[in-house]
Design a protein around this motif. Structure first.
Motif, mmCIF file in Angstrom:
data_model
loop_
_atom_site.group_PDB
_atom_site.id
_atom_site.type_symbol
_atom_site.label_atom_id
_atom_site.label_comp_id
_atom_site.label_asym_id
_atom_site.label_seq_id
_atom_site.Cartn_x
_atom_site.Cartn_y
_atom_site.Cartn_z
ATOM 1 N N GLU A 6 -25.234 39.220 -10.402
ATOM 2 C CA GLU A 6 -26.213 38.452 -11.153
ATOM 3 C C GLU A 6 -26.025 38.708 -12.646
ATOM 4 O O GLU A 6 -25.685 39.827 -13.059
ATOM 5 N N CYS A 22 -25.561 33.595 -10.531
ATOM 6 C CA CYS A 22 -25.319 34.451 -9.376
ATOM 7 C C CYS A 22 -23.942 34.084 -8.840
ATOM 8 O O CYS A 22 -23.771 33.024 -8.229
ATOM 9 N N TRP A 36 -33.369 33.205 -4.933
ATOM 10 C CA TRP A 36 -33.604 34.122 -6.053
ATOM 11 C C TRP A 36 -34.879 34.906 -5.748
ATOM 12 O O TRP A 36 -35.907 34.325 -5.386
ATOM 13 N N LEU A 81 -30.444 29.867 -11.807
ATOM 14 C CA LEU A 81 -31.888 29.731 -11.886
ATOM 15 C C LEU A 81 -32.228 29.463 -13.346
ATOM 16 O O LEU A 81 -32.087 30.349 -14.193
ATOM 17 N N TYR A 94 -34.134 40.382 -11.444
ATOM 18 C CA TYR A 94 -33.916 39.218 -10.599
ATOM 19 C C TYR A 94 -32.641 39.415 -9.786
ATOM 20 O O TYR A 94 -31.603 39.828 -10.319
ATOM 21 N N CYS A 96 -30.185 37.744 -6.326
ATOM 22 C CA CYS A 96 -29.931 36.584 -5.496
ATOM 23 C C CYS A 96 -29.491 37.026 -4.100
ATOM 24 O O CYS A 96 -29.069 38.172 -3.888
#
Length: 121
Positions: A6, A22, A36, A81, A94, A96
Motif C-alpha cells: 500500500e 494497492c 480497503w 482509493l 489503511y 488492502c
C-alpha cells in the motif's frame, strides 16, 4: 508473506484529498474482490470500501459514502482509493485485501504494512 504494497498516504489538512494505491505482488487482481480497510489507534480494523471482482458492485462504509471512491486497474495489478473531503476521523493506517467475494474480505489475514493517513491542520 503479504500480497500487497500500500502507498499514497501522508499528512493532509482537513478537506484535502489523497489517492491510495494497492499494488499486488506476483498475481493478477482480475476477478478478485478488492477491499480497503483501516485501523485507527485504539480501534479495531474496519472495512472502508470494497469492490466486487464479478459484477463491479461496491460497498462503502457510511462514514465515507460520497467522499471515497474505490477503483482498480487490472493491467497494472493495482487498486486505488480516492479520498476526498478528508476529516480528522479518517486518520488511520489503511490496508488492502483481496478475496473471491466481498464477504471473503472480512476473513483476510495476510495484511501488509499499510499506509498511514493523517488528517490534521
Amino acid at each position: 508473506q503479504a500480497q500487497f504494497v500500500e502507498s499514497g498516504g501522508g499528512l493532509v489538512q482537513p478537506g484535502g484529498s489523497l489517492r491510495l494505491s494497492c499494488a499486488a505482488s506476483g498475481f493478477s487482481l482480475r476477478y478478485y474482490a478488492i477491499g480497503w480497510f483501516r485501523q485507527a489507534p485504539g480501534k479495531e480494523r474496519e472495512a472502508v470500501s470494497c469492490l466486487s471482482g464479478s459484477d463491479d458492485s461496491t460497498y462503502y462504509a457510511d462514514s465515507v459514502k460520497g467522499r471515497f471512491t474505490i477503483s482498480r486497474d487490472d493491467a497494472k495489478h493495482t487498486a486505488y482509493l480516492q479520498m476526498n473531503s478528508l476529516t480528522p476521523e479518517d486518520t488511520a493506517v489503511y490496508y488492502c485485501a483481496a478475496g473471491s467475494t466481498i464477504s471473503d474480505l472480512y476473513y483476510y489475514d495476510d495484511w501488509g504494512r499499510g499506509t498511514q493517513v493523517t488528517v490534521s491542520s
